[in-house]
Motif scaffolding. Structure first.
Motif: not given
Length: 205
Positions: A38-50, A156-161
């Motif tokens: 989950v941490f990997a996805y929340t950190s780098y997953g935005v690139a998937l939308f590109a 939310v899972y990682v505690g950021a929001h």
């Protein structure tokens, strides 16, 4: 304006859904096997939308000019949604939950004081890309929407929001993307048609 005044006027996220936030982070505390992915996805997953937007452009090359206009508008929708969202952040100045609820479980490092929580930039960008792609191809938009929902949950899972941070971010991204992409299909289609007959033809058809 003093920092104490700013703190007084800031949105108190913990009083809105701090309990639900705590339940989710407690779940994260007991699912250590899931923390890394989950941490990997929340950190780098935005690139998937590109990548999704590139797929949308490639698909639009075989479709009419209105579809290509929507595909070309998608990145602009994402950028504008981010800017609108960042403006909202500066108005509400909601402290991150890691500061309001410092004893809750946290995976992502607590950001600086001036990096506010409401709404979530990651979620806004993901939602804007997904909604814009719905006007290009529904199947691609559905896949991107699922990825956007996962992005929201991960924040939310990682505690950021807090949960309301990602919910409102989804609304912001959706509204901006619909406005930009629909406008592009309505008003930019003739321009795309002309460009398809010129030097940019290889990129647009």
């Amino acid at each position: 304006m003093t920092s104490s005044t700013l703190t007084t006027q800031a949105l108190d996220g913990a009083s809105i859904d701090g309990g639900l936030y705590g339940d989710i982070t407690d779940f994260a505390r007991h699912t250590h096997w899931l923390n890394g992915p989950v941490f990997a996805y929340t950190s780098y997953g935005v690139a998937l939308f590109a990548v999704f937007m590139l797929v949308g452009w490639w698909y639009a090359r075989r479709k009419d000019a209105s579809v290509m206009a929507a595909a070309l508008a998608a990145p602009f929708a994402v950028v504008l949604a981010y800017l609108v969202n960042d403006g909202i952040k500066s108005v509400f100045t909601e402290p991150r939950p890691c500061r309001a609820l410092p004893h809750d479980f946290l995976i992502e490092k607590c950001p600086p004081m001036d990096d506010y929580a409401f709404p979530s930039n990651h979620t806004t960008v993901a939602a804007a890309a997904a909604v814009a792609l719905f006007l290009v191809n529904r199947r691609l938009g559905a896949i991107a929407s699922l990825a956007a929902l996962l992005m929201a949950a991960s924040r939310v899972y990682v505690g950021a929001h807090y949960p309301h941070d990602v919910l409102v971010a989804f609304v912001v991204g959706t509204v901006v993307a619909l406005a930009v992409t629909w406008s592009a299909r309505r008003f930019a289609t003739p321009t795309v048609t002309r460009l398809r007959g010129g030097a940019l033809k290889p990129l647009l058809t």
